[in-house]
Enzyme design. Structure first.
Site, PDB file in Angstrom:
ATOM      1  N   LYS A  94     -13.722  -5.314  -3.406  1.00 23.82           N
ATOM      2  CA  LYS A  94     -14.546  -4.118  -3.349  1.00 23.82           C
ATOM      3  C   LYS A  94     -13.769  -2.880  -3.769  1.00 23.82           C
ATOM      4  O   LYS A  94     -14.353  -1.850  -4.058  1.00 23.82           O
ATOM      5  CB  LYS A  94     -15.225  -3.948  -1.994  1.00 23.82           C
ATOM      6  CG  LYS A  94     -14.353  -3.842  -0.765  1.00 23.82           C
ATOM      7  CD  LYS A  94     -15.238  -3.436   0.412  1.00 23.82           C
ATOM      8  CE  LYS A  94     -15.137  -4.282   1.648  1.00 23.82           C
ATOM      9  NZ  LYS A  94     -13.989  -4.160   2.503  1.00 23.82           N
ATOM     10  N   LYS A 136       0.817  -1.216   0.000  1.00 25.40           N
ATOM     11  CA  LYS A 136       0.000   0.000   0.000  1.00 25.40           C
ATOM     12  C   LYS A 136       0.852   1.268   0.000  1.00 25.40           C
ATOM     13  O   LYS A 136       0.480   2.269  -0.612  1.00 25.40           O
ATOM     14  CB  LYS A 136      -0.945   0.028   1.205  1.00 25.40           C
ATOM     15  CG  LYS A 136      -2.119  -0.926   1.060  1.00 25.40           C
ATOM     16  CD  LYS A 136      -3.165  -0.673   2.141  1.00 25.40           C
ATOM     17  CE  LYS A 136      -4.233  -1.755   2.114  1.00 25.40           C
ATOM     18  NZ  LYS A 136      -5.085  -1.739   3.302  1.00 25.40           N
ATOM     19  N   LYS A 184      -8.947 -11.681  -7.526  1.00 20.65           N
ATOM     20  CA  LYS A 184     -10.100 -11.983  -6.692  1.00 20.65           C
ATOM     21  C   LYS A 184     -11.154 -10.884  -6.834  1.00 20.65           C
ATOM     22  O   LYS A 184     -10.851  -9.754  -7.212  1.00 20.65           O
ATOM     23  CB  LYS A 184      -9.688 -12.170  -5.230  1.00 20.65           C
ATOM     24  CG  LYS A 184      -9.271 -10.913  -4.500  1.00 20.65           C
ATOM     25  CD  LYS A 184      -9.264 -11.180  -2.991  1.00 20.65           C
ATOM     26  CE  LYS A 184      -9.307  -9.870  -2.223  1.00 20.65           C
ATOM     27  NZ  LYS A 184      -9.778 -10.012  -0.858  1.00 20.65           N
TER      28      LYS A 184
HETATM   29  P1  ADP Z   1     -11.840  -6.579  -0.289  1.00 21.90           P
HETATM   30  O1  ADP Z   1     -10.573  -7.279  -0.660  1.00 21.90           O
HETATM   31  O2  ADP Z   1     -12.927  -6.798  -1.266  1.00 21.90           O
HETATM   32  O3  ADP Z   1     -11.602  -5.139   0.071  1.00 21.90           O
HETATM   33  P2  ADP Z   1     -11.632  -7.211   2.443  1.00 21.90           P
HETATM   34  O4  ADP Z   1     -10.166  -7.363   2.276  1.00 21.90           O
HETATM   35  O5  ADP Z   1     -12.160  -6.044   3.203  1.00 21.90           O
HETATM   36  O6  ADP Z   1     -12.324  -7.266   1.018  1.00 21.90           O
HETATM   37  O7  ADP Z   1     -12.166  -8.541   3.058  1.00 21.90           O
HETATM   38  C1  ADP Z   1     -13.192  -8.660   4.006  1.00 21.90           C
HETATM   39  C2  ADP Z   1     -13.426 -10.129   4.208  1.00 21.90           C
HETATM   40  O8  ADP Z   1     -13.988 -10.708   3.015  1.00 21.90           O
HETATM   41  C3  ADP Z   1     -12.170 -10.931   4.497  1.00 21.90           C
HETATM   42  O9  ADP Z   1     -12.453 -11.891   5.507  1.00 21.90           O
HETATM   43  C4  ADP Z   1     -11.848 -11.615   3.197  1.00 21.90           C
HETATM   44  O10 ADP Z   1     -11.223 -12.853   3.388  1.00 21.90           O
HETATM   45  C5  ADP Z   1     -13.214 -11.815   2.568  1.00 21.90           C
HETATM   46  N1  ADP Z   1     -13.094 -11.747   1.107  1.00 21.90           N
HETATM   47  C6  ADP Z   1     -12.752 -10.649   0.405  1.00 21.90           C
HETATM   48  N2  ADP Z   1     -12.743 -10.907  -0.903  1.00 21.90           N
HETATM   49  C7  ADP Z   1     -13.065 -12.220  -1.042  1.00 21.90           C
HETATM   50  C8  ADP Z   1     -13.230 -13.102  -2.156  1.00 21.90           C
HETATM   51  N3  ADP Z   1     -13.080 -12.657  -3.394  1.00 21.90           N
HETATM   52  N4  ADP Z   1     -13.577 -14.379  -1.926  1.00 21.90           N
HETATM   53  C9  ADP Z   1     -13.759 -14.828  -0.669  1.00 21.90           C
HETATM   54  N5  ADP Z   1     -13.633 -14.056   0.433  1.00 21.90           N
HETATM   55  C10 ADP Z   1     -13.294 -12.769   0.254  1.00 21.90           C
HETATM   56 NA    NA Z   2      -8.487  -6.564   0.887  1.00 19.42          NA
END
Ligand code: ADP
Ligand code: NA
Length: 329
Positions: free
Chosen positions: A199, A114, A196
């Site tokens: 968000k 980051k 993946k």
């Molecule tokens: P993002 O990467 O979308 O910002 P976060 O890192 O805030 O999401 O993740 C919040 C939770 O959601 C974590 O426990 C993470 O493991 C789960 N998570 C995020 N993206 C995925 C995904 N594509 N598949 C499964 N679990 C996910």
């Molecule tokens: Na993340």
């Protein structure tokens, strides 16, 4: 011996997507419904490490509360609260910060990644893993459900618990990470299945948001990237787009990928997309409807957070009292 307690936090930023639901929130509701002792925090202090819009943050806390309740978090069974309403998180963060080294924080992969894109790196971005350790240790959590990318941060929390215990006497249990997402279960971007579903992605068509309307979900799934082969087979390496649809199907139904492939034998990938879309719509529609109902009740949502804060404060105060005493405050 410490009683089993599960802590998990989620940032009130962005729209939650199906990956967040299947990979995290759904598992939380299962732990809760299995009678575990669970504390969930909307970690708004973690959402200001990068520039943010105050009005948006404020709205997002209530939006996240409504979303979590709509997904099945039950405030009668779980403690759900807003992190910034309990100042002891920051107080414990300071104490832990005093036993953390700069080198330890600088080596964390998330920080490296980051901070690389920034000219001026905020201190908050550097120390947020210490705040995360405080979030966990303040509740003497024994288990922390996290994604793969957070495992190093839980190790930091373990190291700090160990160091504090060694210096000041046994205080914190070793928090263990419950990794809720292995590579094959991770939901992929619909547009680029080598990534993946996230968000933070700018392309909203790559992601199925929990609050998307049925027509939006259908459209996005229809346009999901697959390949030229028309059969439905589960080959994550060779056919990641199709495998992703099968993973979603599998996580929604509990059926194995093999079972699914034999069930849908004869369908081409185009027709199979409709099957998956129907399942996603069936799952998310009641959640979206419940969200729409709850978001019109801000007073109720505030009340839920207030009650959660009271319950969380009881646990946190006991711990903080002990810490203060041990370090000589
Ligand atoms: P993002 O990467 O979308 O910002 P976060 O890192 O805030 O999401 O993740 C919040 C939770 O959601 C974590 O426990 C993470 O493991 C789960 N998570 C995020 N993206 C995925 C995904 N594509 N598949 C499964 N679990 C996910
Ligand atoms: Na993340």
């Amino acid at each position: 011996d410490y009683p089993k307690r599960i802590f998990s936090g989620i940032q009130p930023t962005g729209n939650l997507h199906l990956g967040n639901y299947l990979g995290a929130i759904h598992k939380w509701t299962q732990l809760q419904d299995n009678g575990e002792n669970v504390v969930f925090s909307i970690v708004d202090m973690h959402s200001i490490t990068l520039p943010h819009d105050p009005k948006e943050l404020n709205d997002n806390v209530l939006k996240m509360t409504a979303t979590l309740l709509a997904c099945g978090i039950d405030p009668k069974k779980s403690i759900l609260f807003q992190q910034s309403t309990i100042a002891m998180h920051v107080q414990l963060c300071w104490v832990l910060g005093c036993i953390t080294t700069l080198a330890r924080l600088g080596h964390l992969p998330q920080f490296k990644e980051k901070s690389q894109t920034l000219k001026n790196v905020p201190l908050g971005l550097y120390i947020y893993p210490v705040l995360q350790a405080a979030d966990i240790l303040l509740y003497k959590a024994t288990h922390v459900p996290v994604g793969q990318d957070q495992v190093q941060h839980i190790q930091l929390a373990q190291d700090l618990a160990f160091k504090f215990n060694r210096t000041y006497g046994d205080t914190f249990p070793m928090p263990r990470s419950l990794v809720n997402e292995n590579a094959s279960q991770r939901i992929k971007s619909l547009r680029d299945p080598s990534k993946k579903m996230s968000k933070s992605s700018k392309d909203s068509k790559s992601r199925l948001d929990i609050l998307d309307r049925p027509d939006e979900l259908m459209e996005k799934i229809k346009k999901a990237v697959t390949d030229c082969t028309s059969e439905v087979t589960y080959e994550p390496e060779e056919r990641p787009g199709v495998a992703n649809l099968i993973s979603i199907h599998s996580m929604l139904t509990g059926k194995s990928p093999d079972q699914i492939c034999s069930e849908v034998e004869g369908l081409n990938t185009g027709k199979y997309k409709l099957v998956v879309a129907d399942l996603v719509i069936e799952k998310l529609t009641p959640i979206r409807e419940e969200f729409s109902r709850l978001i019109k009740e801000p007073a109720y949502l505030q009340e839920v957070l207030k009650n959660g804060r009271e319950k969380a404060t009881e646990i946190a105060s006991d711990c903080w009292y002990e810490v203060q005493h041990k370090i000589g405050f």
